[in-house]
Write a protein that holds these residues in place. Sequence first.
Motif, short mmCIF file in Angstrom:
data_model
loop_
_atom_site.label_atom_id
_atom_site.label_comp_id
_atom_site.label_asym_id
_atom_site.label_seq_id
_atom_site.Cartn_x
_atom_site.Cartn_y
_atom_site.Cartn_z
N ALA A 100 0.73 -1.11 -0.01
CA ALA A 100 -0.11 0.06 -0.04
C ALA A 100 0.83 1.36 -0.09
O ALA A 100 1.74 1.23 0.96
CB ALA A 100 -0.88 -0.07 1.30
N LEU A 101 0.55 2.22 -1.00
CA LEU A 101 1.35 3.45 -1.27
C LEU A 101 0.10 4.65 -0.91
O LEU A 101 -0.01 5.51 -1.60
CB LEU A 101 1.93 3.64 -2.39
N PRO A 102 -0.33 4.64 0.56
CA PRO A 102 -1.30 5.54 0.73
C PRO A 102 -0.74 7.17 0.68
O PRO A 102 0.31 7.22 1.10
CB PRO A 102 -1.87 5.26 1.83
N TYR A 103 -1.58 8.14 0.35
CA TYR A 103 -1.25 9.30 0.61
C TYR A 103 -0.95 9.84 2.14
O TYR A 103 0.07 10.53 2.47
CB TYR A 103 -2.24 10.45 0.10
N HIS A 104 -1.73 9.23 2.92
CA HIS A 104 -1.66 9.49 4.43
C HIS A 104 -0.47 8.75 5.13
O HIS A 104 -0.38 7.78 4.78
CB HIS A 104 -3.01 9.43 5.00
N ASP A 105 0.21 9.29 6.14
CA ASP A 105 0.97 8.49 6.93
C ASP A 105 0.07 7.86 8.05
O ASP A 105 -0.98 8.11 8.33
CB ASP A 105 1.89 9.41 7.70
N TRP A 106 0.76 6.69 8.74
CA TRP A 106 0.17 5.95 9.47
C TRP A 106 0.11 6.99 10.85
O TRP A 106 1.14 7.51 11.28
CB TRP A 106 1.00 4.65 9.74
N SER A 107 -1.05 7.12 11.60
CA SER A 107 -1.23 7.93 12.74
C SER A 107 -2.62 7.39 13.52
O SER A 107 -3.21 6.30 13.05
CB SER A 107 -1.56 9.47 12.06
N GLU A 108 -2.60 8.17 14.56
CA GLU A 108 -3.81 7.65 15.56
C GLU A 108 -5.13 8.17 14.74
O GLU A 108 -6.06 7.43 15.21
CB GLU A 108 -3.75 8.24 16.71
#
Length: 77
Positions: A16-24
């Motif tokens: 997965a190359l999503p635009y968003h970073d992993w976060s809460e």
Amino acid sequence: MESTTHPYCRNVGVIALPYHDWSEYWKTPHHVLARLARYFRVVWVHNVPEWREALSQTRAIPPASFPEPSWPGFQVY
């Protein structure tokens, strides 16, 4: 749905190359990929800063500031 210790289809993976970073704060990619991890191995790849941003080192918060989930079949890279 039953919980398992590993994905159902271990021979298939999702990068997965999503635009968003992993976060809460979860957004659509978080929900979709978390559900896919039940069936496939999923690797969430953080965004790479643009080359100008990388050269100037202006990125304020590193993307690994939140712990990755400990689900079977899911990894944050």
